[in-house]
Scaffold this motif. Sequence first.
Motif: not given
Length: 229
Positions: A149-178
């Motif tokens: 582990p390197s950092e906590i409570q920072i924005p994350l950019s989560i890219a999909p697996i493999g070659p795809t046009d689907f954009p990365p998903s952004e997750v920020h601290p305190y976003d609601l996750v369902v």
Amino acid sequence: MSTRATAAQISSLAEFATCEISDALLKLGVPTGGLIPDLSAMSEKLGGGRMIGEAYTVKMVEQKEVDAPKLQEHFIDTAPSGSIMVISSPPGVKSASLGGLLALSAAKRGVQGVVIAGRCRDLAEIRSLGLPVYSRGHSTLGQSPFTRPSEIQIPLSIAPIGPTDFPPSEVHPYDLVVGDEDGVVVVRPEMVDQVLKVAKEGKEVDEKCRVAMEGGMGVKEAFKKYRGK
């Protein structure tokens, strides 16, 4: 200070399925529909378990990245009660970022679920806890000597697996996750009221379609009548 949703907003959002939330986010112009892609439920009954909470983000790096920041405390020990832990692992790593002992400690702290853009291990232990866990796979390997582990409570950019046009998903601290049996979605706090309105409208339309189809109406006719297409 980041914008945070109210308890009432969280309670209201919990009434909607992830699919309904994604549909609403797409209508509101969010290209990912809030989806964190390529996740599978790893917890009890493989249904993942219904979960909702504020994002507590964790960034993992490879051990060889010696110049990357280092944490002073263990990331599990600083996780807030009621949060959803979102862990971003380096692409392609085959080791786990969460195992049975870490999941146990997280559950005892009141963490409501864990989302891993990476792998977990000790599935039997995780499933015995009743803690919802979603990941991109599982492994027999622990973090060391592969990642840390390197950092906590920072924005994350989560890219999909493999070659795809689907954009990365952004997750920020305190976003609601369902999360539910269909997957995991993320909603920015400032969008919650809009999402609630659009999701409610969509749910009502879908219910009219369902009733009509149960009565024998065809899909094309029902969609044209209630969805306008």
